[in-house]
Design a protein around this motif. Structure first.
Motif, PDB file in Angstrom:
ATOM      1  N   GLU A   1      10.834   9.309 -36.875  1.00 39.40           N
ATOM      2  CA  GLU A   1      10.753   8.402 -35.732  1.00 39.40           C
ATOM      3  C   GLU A   1      11.901   8.663 -34.762  1.00 39.40           C
ATOM      4  OE1 GLU A   1      10.461   4.331 -36.962  1.00 39.40           O
ATOM      5  OE2 GLU A   1       8.748   4.749 -38.254  1.00 39.40           O
ATOM      6  N   TRP A   2      12.850   9.516 -35.155  1.00 33.92           N
ATOM      7  CA  TRP A   2      13.973   9.922 -34.323  1.00 33.92           C
ATOM      8  C   TRP A   2      14.804   8.730 -33.844  1.00 33.92           C
ATOM      9  CZ3 TRP A   2      14.856  14.576 -35.579  1.00 33.92           C
ATOM     10  CH2 TRP A   2      13.825  15.464 -35.819  1.00 33.92           C
ATOM     11  N   LYS A   3      15.114   7.847 -34.798  1.00 40.42           N
ATOM     12  CA  LYS A   3      16.018   6.721 -34.556  1.00 40.42           C
ATOM     13  C   LYS A   3      17.050   6.729 -35.669  1.00 40.42           C
ATOM     14  CE  LYS A   3      12.330   3.932 -32.612  1.00 40.42           C
ATOM     15  NZ  LYS A   3      11.433   2.814 -32.826  1.00 40.42           N
ATOM     16  N   VAL A   4      18.253   6.249 -35.385  1.00 42.96           N
ATOM     17  CA  VAL A   4      19.298   6.201 -36.411  1.00 42.96           C
ATOM     18  C   VAL A   4      18.774   5.424 -37.615  1.00 42.96           C
ATOM     19  CG1 VAL A   4      21.596   5.319 -36.960  1.00 42.96           C
ATOM     20  CG2 VAL A   4      21.192   6.446 -34.762  1.00 42.96           C
ATOM     21  N   GLY A   5      18.927   6.018 -38.797  1.00 45.32           N
ATOM     22  CA  GLY A   5      18.480   5.393 -40.037  1.00 45.32           C
ATOM     23  C   GLY A   5      17.059   5.752 -40.437  1.00 45.32           C
ATOM     24  N   SER A   6      16.299   6.387 -39.542  1.00 43.72           N
ATOM     25  CA  SER A   6      14.924   6.740 -39.901  1.00 43.72           C
ATOM     26  C   SER A   6      14.898   7.986 -40.780  1.00 43.72           C
ATOM     27  CB  SER A   6      14.053   6.929 -38.661  1.00 43.72           C
ATOM     28  OG  SER A   6      14.461   8.039 -37.908  1.00 43.72           O
ATOM     29  N   SER A   7      13.869   8.069 -41.605  1.00 46.11           N
ATOM     30  CA  SER A   7      13.724   9.228 -42.474  1.00 46.11           C
ATOM     31  C   SER A   7      13.333  10.445 -41.636  1.00 46.11           C
ATOM     32  CB  SER A   7      12.687   8.959 -43.560  1.00 46.11           C
ATOM     33  OG  SER A   7      11.417   8.772 -42.986  1.00 46.11           O
ATOM     34  N   TRP A   8      13.597  11.607 -42.197  1.00 48.26           N
ATOM     35  CA  TRP A   8      13.291  12.877 -41.549  1.00 48.26           C
ATOM     36  C   TRP A   8      12.832  13.824 -42.644  1.00 48.26           C
ATOM     37  CZ3 TRP A   8      15.785  17.378 -42.967  1.00 48.26           C
ATOM     38  CH2 TRP A   8      15.529  18.517 -42.183  1.00 48.26           C
ATOM     39  N   ARG A   9      11.814  14.614 -42.341  1.00 49.05           N
ATOM     40  CA  ARG A   9      11.394  15.628 -43.308  1.00 49.05           C
ATOM     41  C   ARG A   9      10.728  16.791 -42.622  1.00 49.05           C
ATOM     42  NH1 ARG A   9       6.428  13.636 -46.986  1.00 49.05           N
ATOM     43  NH2 ARG A   9       4.879  13.517 -45.362  1.00 49.05           N
ATOM     44  N   MET A  10      10.786  17.925 -43.305  1.00 50.96           N
ATOM     45  CA  MET A  10      10.132  19.144 -42.831  1.00 50.96           C
ATOM     46  C   MET A  10       9.012  19.461 -43.813  1.00 50.96           C
ATOM     47  SD  MET A  10      13.200  21.463 -41.345  1.00 50.96           S
ATOM     48  CE  MET A  10      12.109  22.238 -40.163  1.00 50.96           C
ATOM     49  N   ILE A  11       7.851  19.849 -43.257  1.00 49.10           N
ATOM     50  CA  ILE A  11       6.656  20.067 -44.058  1.00 49.10           C
ATOM     51  C   ILE A  11       6.144  21.492 -43.861  1.00 49.10           C
ATOM     52  CG2 ILE A  11       4.308  19.218 -44.541  1.00 49.10           C
ATOM     53  CD1 ILE A  11       6.470  17.074 -44.901  1.00 49.10           C
ATOM     54  N   PHE A  12       5.896  22.187 -44.985  1.00 53.55           N
ATOM     55  CA  PHE A  12       5.280  23.512 -44.920  1.00 53.55           C
ATOM     56  C   PHE A  12       3.824  23.377 -44.469  1.00 53.55           C
ATOM     57  CE2 PHE A  12       8.455  24.574 -48.339  1.00 53.55           C
ATOM     58  CZ  PHE A  12       9.121  25.572 -47.647  1.00 53.55           C
ATOM     59  N   GLN A  13       3.228  24.471 -44.028  1.00 52.14           N
ATOM     60  CA  GLN A  13       1.836  24.469 -43.583  1.00 52.14           C
ATOM     61  C   GLN A  13       0.878  23.995 -44.672  1.00 52.14           C
ATOM     62  OE1 GLN A  13       1.739  28.592 -42.020  1.00 52.14           O
ATOM     63  NE2 GLN A  13       0.866  27.676 -40.188  1.00 52.14           N
ATOM     64  N   ASP A  14       1.222  24.261 -45.945  1.00 54.01           N
ATOM     65  CA  ASP A  14       0.326  23.869 -47.042  1.00 54.01           C
ATOM     66  C   ASP A  14       0.532  22.412 -47.477  1.00 54.01           C
ATOM     67  OD1 ASP A  14       2.713  23.911 -48.488  1.00 54.01           O
ATOM     68  OD2 ASP A  14       2.145  25.616 -49.750  1.00 54.01           O
ATOM     69  N   GLY A  15       1.402  21.678 -46.761  1.00 53.04           N
ATOM     70  CA  GLY A  15       1.611  20.260 -47.049  1.00 53.04           C
ATOM     71  C   GLY A  15       2.793  19.952 -47.955  1.00 53.04           C
ATOM     72  N   ARG A  16       3.402  20.980 -48.564  1.00 54.79           N
ATOM     73  CA  ARG A  16       4.582  20.740 -49.408  1.00 54.79           C
ATOM     74  C   ARG A  16       5.765  20.326 -48.554  1.00 54.79           C
ATOM     75  NH1 ARG A  16       6.620  25.537 -51.717  1.00 54.79           N
ATOM     76  NH2 ARG A  16       5.555  26.592 -50.012  1.00 54.79           N
ATOM     77  N   VAL A  17       6.623  19.492 -49.128  1.00 55.80           N
ATOM     78  CA  VAL A  17       7.835  19.053 -48.435  1.00 55.80           C
ATOM     79  C   VAL A  17       8.910  20.113 -48.623  1.00 55.80           C
ATOM     80  CG1 VAL A  17       9.625  17.286 -48.319  1.00 55.80           C
ATOM     81  CG2 VAL A  17       7.241  16.624 -48.741  1.00 55.80           C
ATOM     82  N   ALA A  18       9.452  20.586 -47.508  1.00 47.27           N
ATOM     83  CA  ALA A  18      10.500  21.609 -47.538  1.00 47.27           C
ATOM     84  C   ALA A  18      11.881  20.964 -47.648  1.00 47.27           C
ATOM     85  CB  ALA A  18      10.426  22.479 -46.294  1.00 47.27           C
ATOM     86  N   ASP A  19      12.145  19.999 -46.777  1.00 44.20           N
ATOM     87  CA  ASP A  19      13.456  19.352 -46.707  1.00 44.20           C
ATOM     88  C   ASP A  19      13.261  17.884 -46.347  1.00 44.20           C
ATOM     89  OD1 ASP A  19      15.318  21.817 -46.817  1.00 44.20           O
ATOM     90  OD2 ASP A  19      13.943  22.323 -45.198  1.00 44.20           O
ATOM     91  N   THR A  20      14.226  17.057 -46.768  1.00 50.48           N
ATOM     92  CA  THR A  20      14.181  15.634 -46.432  1.00 50.48           C
ATOM     93  C   THR A  20      15.570  15.173 -46.021  1.00 50.48           C
ATOM     94  OG1 THR A  20      14.654  14.929 -48.699  1.00 50.48           O
ATOM     95  CG2 THR A  20      12.331  15.108 -48.080  1.00 50.48           C
TER      96      THR A  20
END
Length: 149
Positions: A44-63
């Motif tokens: 959501e790009w607000k202080v305190g909001s979660s952030w994650r990166m997702i691979f094309q196959d749906g796996r979570v890369a980073d959080t």
């Protein structure tokens, strides 16, 4: 660079664009996908909001979490790798992204750091960031990422 205080990687590049266009490119899932090898971001790009990166196959890369945001100048993310067990166990890093407008370009500085000296995660990002940011620079300046980079 690694010292007794921890591990730090710093990368600086100059991109012929505006701070606003670069800011959008750093956060937009559709744009990120073009220069980050198919990976997208969710937040959501607000202080305190979660952030994650997702691979094309749906796996979570980073959080992580948005620690600081000052559009379009500074973004700080708490960041943990999720797909490599030897990196995940090291815990969270801090990634600071700074944009400084110049005459016809933007100075982009990435500082990625961990408190742990000799962190394998920092070693891994020191190989990844240069490729990703070269792709970003090419995409913004020419309209195309570098194939096979």
């Amino acid at each position: 660079m690694t010292d007794a205080a921890g591990s730090t990687f710093v990368y600086v590049t100059y991109i012929r664009t505006t701070p606003e266009k670069l800011w959008m490119a750093l956060r937009s899932p559709e744009f990120t996908k073009q220069y980050w090898y198919g990976v997208t971001q969710e937040s959501e790009w607000k202080v305190g909001s979660s952030w994650r990166m997702i691979f094309q196959d749906g796996r979570v890369a980073d959080t992580g979490e948005v620690v600081e945001i000052d559009e379009p100048r500074r973004l700080v993310l708490k960041w943990r790798n999720e797909f490599r067990p030897e990196l995940k166990v090291e815990g969270y890093s801090l990634c600071t992204i700074e944009l400084e407008p110049l005459e016809a370009a933007v100075k982009l500085t990435i500082t990625h750091e961990m408190e742990q000296p000799g962190a394998k995660f920092i070693e891994a990002v020191s190989g990844g960031w240069p490729k990703i940011l070269s792709n970003l620079k090419s995409l913004l300046e020419t309209g195309q990422a570098v194939p096979g980079l």
